[in-house]
Design a protein around this motif. Structure first.
Motif, PDB file in Angstrom:
ATOM      1  N   LEU A 193       0.593  -1.253   0.229  1.00 32.84           N
ATOM      2  CA  LEU A 193      -0.225  -0.389  -0.177  1.00 32.84           C
ATOM      3  C   LEU A 193       1.282   1.383   0.178  1.00 32.84           C
ATOM      4  O   LEU A 193       0.655   2.259  -0.397  1.00 32.84           O
ATOM      5  CB  LEU A 193      -0.476   0.107   1.190  1.00 32.84           C
ATOM      6  N   ALA A 194       1.979   1.540   0.566  1.00 37.55           N
ATOM      7  CA  ALA A 194       2.963   2.119   1.422  1.00 37.55           C
ATOM      8  C   ALA A 194       3.540   3.079  -0.380  1.00 37.55           C
ATOM      9  O   ALA A 194       4.582   3.962  -0.550  1.00 37.55           O
ATOM     10  CB  ALA A 194       3.775   1.912   1.852  1.00 37.55           C
ATOM     11  N   SER A 195       4.003   1.505  -1.105  1.00 33.99           N
ATOM     12  CA  SER A 195       4.942   1.784  -1.933  1.00 33.99           C
ATOM     13  C   SER A 195       4.428   2.722  -2.901  1.00 33.99           C
ATOM     14  O   SER A 195       3.067   2.835  -3.715  1.00 33.99           O
ATOM     15  CB  SER A 195       5.263   0.236  -2.744  1.00 33.99           C
ATOM     16  N   GLY A 201      -5.869   3.658  -2.492  1.00 34.59           N
ATOM     17  CA  GLY A 201      -6.992   3.880  -1.822  1.00 34.59           C
ATOM     18  C   GLY A 201      -7.910   3.542  -2.293  1.00 34.59           C
ATOM     19  O   GLY A 201      -9.106   2.764  -0.446  1.00 34.59           O
ATOM     20  N   ALA A 208     -15.193   5.528   7.902  1.00 36.31           N
ATOM     21  CA  ALA A 208     -14.096   5.776   6.948  1.00 36.31           C
ATOM     22  C   ALA A 208     -14.031   5.264   5.411  1.00 36.31           C
ATOM     23  O   ALA A 208     -13.541   6.256   4.540  1.00 36.31           O
ATOM     24  CB  ALA A 208     -12.774   5.382   7.541  1.00 36.31           C
ATOM     25  N   ALA A 210     -13.940   7.614   2.243  1.00 40.74           N
ATOM     26  CA  ALA A 210     -12.522   7.345   1.338  1.00 40.74           C
ATOM     27  C   ALA A 210     -13.175   6.633  -0.450  1.00 40.74           C
ATOM     28  O   ALA A 210     -12.695   7.390  -0.714  1.00 40.74           O
ATOM     29  CB  ALA A 210     -12.358   6.312   2.154  1.00 40.74           C
ATOM     30  N   VAL A 239     -14.634   9.633  -2.145  1.00 43.20           N
ATOM     31  CA  VAL A 239     -14.029  11.042  -2.603  1.00 43.20           C
ATOM     32  C   VAL A 239     -13.631  10.016  -3.940  1.00 43.20           C
ATOM     33  O   VAL A 239     -12.925   9.907  -4.687  1.00 43.20           O
ATOM     34  CB  VAL A 239     -12.636  11.008  -2.265  1.00 43.20           C
ATOM     35  N   ASN A 240     -13.069   8.317  -3.335  1.00 41.42           N
ATOM     36  CA  ASN A 240     -13.203   7.646  -4.807  1.00 41.42           C
ATOM     37  C   ASN A 240     -13.974   7.762  -5.923  1.00 41.42           C
ATOM     38  O   ASN A 240     -13.363   7.274  -7.408  1.00 41.42           O
ATOM     39  CB  ASN A 240     -12.248   6.312  -4.556  1.00 41.42           C
ATOM     40  N   VAL A 278     -13.064  10.618  -7.985  1.00 49.32           N
ATOM     41  CA  VAL A 278     -11.985  11.435  -9.211  1.00 49.32           C
ATOM     42  C   VAL A 278     -12.441  10.439 -10.120  1.00 49.32           C
ATOM     43  O   VAL A 278     -11.924  10.839 -11.589  1.00 49.32           O
ATOM     44  CB  VAL A 278     -10.938  10.551  -8.217  1.00 49.32           C
ATOM     45  N   LEU A 329      -0.646   5.681   3.140  1.00 44.07           N
ATOM     46  CA  LEU A 329      -1.686   5.601   2.384  1.00 44.07           C
ATOM     47  C   LEU A 329      -0.737   7.356   2.421  1.00 44.07           C
ATOM     48  O   LEU A 329      -0.468   7.723   0.731  1.00 44.07           O
ATOM     49  CB  LEU A 329      -3.032   6.234   1.741  1.00 44.07           C
ATOM     50  N   MET A 341       2.397   6.125  -0.155  1.00 41.10           N
ATOM     51  CA  MET A 341       2.401   6.184  -1.055  1.00 41.10           C
ATOM     52  C   MET A 341       1.904   7.147  -1.958  1.00 41.10           C
ATOM     53  O   MET A 341       3.096   7.498  -2.867  1.00 41.10           O
ATOM     54  CB  MET A 341       0.890   5.266  -1.581  1.00 41.10           C
ATOM     55  N   SER A 368      -6.997  12.062  -4.595  1.00 43.62           N
ATOM     56  CA  SER A 368      -7.628  11.749  -3.695  1.00 43.62           C
ATOM     57  C   SER A 368      -7.424  10.606  -2.980  1.00 43.62           C
ATOM     58  O   SER A 368      -7.986  10.557  -1.468  1.00 43.62           O
ATOM     59  CB  SER A 368      -8.739  10.358  -4.546  1.00 43.62           C
ATOM     60  N   ASP A 369      -5.951  10.236  -2.477  1.00 39.34           N
ATOM     61  CA  ASP A 369      -5.594   9.195  -1.992  1.00 39.34           C
ATOM     62  C   ASP A 369      -4.897   9.797  -0.665  1.00 39.34           C
ATOM     63  O   ASP A 369      -5.359   9.325   1.108  1.00 39.34           O
ATOM     64  CB  ASP A 369      -4.166   8.362  -2.055  1.00 39.34           C
ATOM     65  N   ALA A 411      -6.687  11.759   0.709  1.00 42.63           N
ATOM     66  CA  ALA A 411      -8.478  12.178   1.626  1.00 42.63           C
ATOM     67  C   ALA A 411      -9.222  10.725   2.484  1.00 42.63           C
ATOM     68  O   ALA A 411      -9.155  10.222   2.981  1.00 42.63           O
ATOM     69  CB  ALA A 411      -8.961  12.586   0.179  1.00 42.63           C
ATOM     70  N   VAL A 412      -8.636   9.807   1.735  1.00 39.04           N
ATOM     71  CA  VAL A 412      -8.100   8.707   1.866  1.00 39.04           C
ATOM     72  C   VAL A 412      -7.616   7.991   3.198  1.00 39.04           C
ATOM     73  O   VAL A 412      -7.776   7.566   4.239  1.00 39.04           O
ATOM     74  CB  VAL A 412      -8.208   6.857   0.685  1.00 39.04           C
ATOM     75  N   SER A 439      -9.124  10.280   5.686  1.00 38.30           N
ATOM     76  CA  SER A 439     -10.740   9.402   6.884  1.00 38.30           C
ATOM     77  C   SER A 439     -10.071   8.173   7.713  1.00 38.30           C
ATOM     78  O   SER A 439     -10.532   7.833   8.566  1.00 38.30           O
ATOM     79  CB  SER A 439     -11.567   9.245   5.229  1.00 38.30           C
ATOM     80  N   VAL A 485     -10.052  16.273   3.272  1.00 34.67           N
ATOM     81  CA  VAL A 485     -11.540  15.825   2.881  1.00 34.67           C
ATOM     82  C   VAL A 485     -12.521  16.744   1.530  1.00 34.67           C
ATOM     83  O   VAL A 485     -12.274  16.346   0.573  1.00 34.67           O
ATOM     84  CB  VAL A 485     -12.267  15.054   3.385  1.00 34.67           C
TER      85      VAL A 485
END
Lengths: 207, 207
Positions: free
Chosen positions: A13-15, A22, A155, A159, A162-163, A166, B36, B39, B144-145, B147-148, B151, B198
């Motif tokens: 996820l962090a990469s 997200g 949450a 989230a 927003v997804n 977008v 995130l 990321m 957007s991420d 915001a995620v 959240s 957000v």
């Protein structure tokens, strides 16, 4: 995702890789909320003190388990939908025909990409509905976990909104955008429900 | 938790066993938020378009990685603190001396049990602070991420507040309760910050 280690999944996820991103994070938050609903049901069902609520919590447990499974599948669907969008953008665009085919493919992929977070939002709303339903009959020793479940699902809902937005931003089909927005608006009302659950739990704890 | 599979950890969360429970769920929400942030930093750093923000995002990345590690440790600490509370309640209480020792042990364990969610709340507030800091310089393709992330960290904060309160309710030491409440009140201000992140992301997407 299901078979990744928690640490490994968070590393992914962090990469720099775009998936998981997200969308998967929102699905994970929804899954955590559903799992906590299950836990509260499991710690309440079968205790004589809560016998009057047994039927309600048994039904909620079945639903929570189902929703948790769906949430994990949505995380996988999100990666697939994202892959389709990327693949569509990479299509050839040398000729007018290619350009047209590419535009159509992108639009079709975007419809799919908006659908996954929309379903995540609806699933999160269902988890919040379960939190509200089980609250009156939950084992008082784990009532705080009902609030945590509602917060986590909220949450996921926020989230997912927003997804969806977008993805809608790049979607040309006005009718489809309106249909998606209508479903999203319906799901979003659960946000206030989640807040009400958290407020009620805090009130009970303060007593 | 780190080495459990995602599916296995969620099964454990959903099960009748008390740990992992709401404390670990809150820590997981915070870890997802921190991941995130990482990321978004990873997808922004090194791109000429965002060179002006490189320093800020590089610093944020280091902090986000640190916070993610801390969040996973908090999930483990939560299980340990809960174990201490259970063990204290199980102490003998046949004689007046035993009763006194048991009460003291319970109170000491409750101090520890309230400390873990308090630190989770403070960590979540830090993740929200990072979301706010990186927002102006984040790669627009993954805004957007941000915001995620906000959240998810907000859910961790809200959940941690409930988890602190449920432990404080049984804590006798008024001075310690006040000290914890003061730290909690400071962390809670980050909730509005998360909402602001957000809202700003949604505004940017709608443009």
């Amino acid at each position: 995702m299901r078979n990744d280690t928690v640490g490994g999944w968070l590393d992914e996820l962090a990469s720099e890789s775009s998936t998981p991103g997200g969308g998967a994070a929102a699905a994970m938050n929804a899954a955590v909320g559903a799992a906590l609903i299950s836990m509260v049901c499991n710690l309440t069902i079968g205790r004589p003190k809560y016998a009057a609520h047994e039927k309600e919590l048994s039904a909620a447990l079945v639903e929570a388990e189902e929703l948790r499974g769906q949430a994990l599948r949505l995380a996988a669907d999100d990666a697939a939908a994202f892959g389709s969008v990327i693949a569509a953008y990479k299509l050839a665009k040398a000729t007018a025909e290619e350009k047209q085919a590419r535009t159509a493919a992108i639009q079709q992929a975007l419809v799919g990409a908006a659908d996954v977070p929309l379903r995540t939002a609806e699933l999160a709303a269902e988890v919040i509905g379960l939190a509200r339903r089980i609250l009156p009959g939950s084992n008082v020793n784990v009532v705080s976990d009902v609030a945590v479940a509602a917060s986590s699902a909220r949450a996921a809902l926020d989230a997912a909104v927003v997804n969806v937005e977008v993805n809608l931003a790049a979607l040309a089909d006005e009718a489809h955008r309106t249909a998606v927005r209508d479903r999203l608006t319906a799901a979003v009302t659960a946000g206030a429900e989640a807040d009400a659950v958290v407020a009620e739990v805090r009130e009970r704890i303060a007593k």
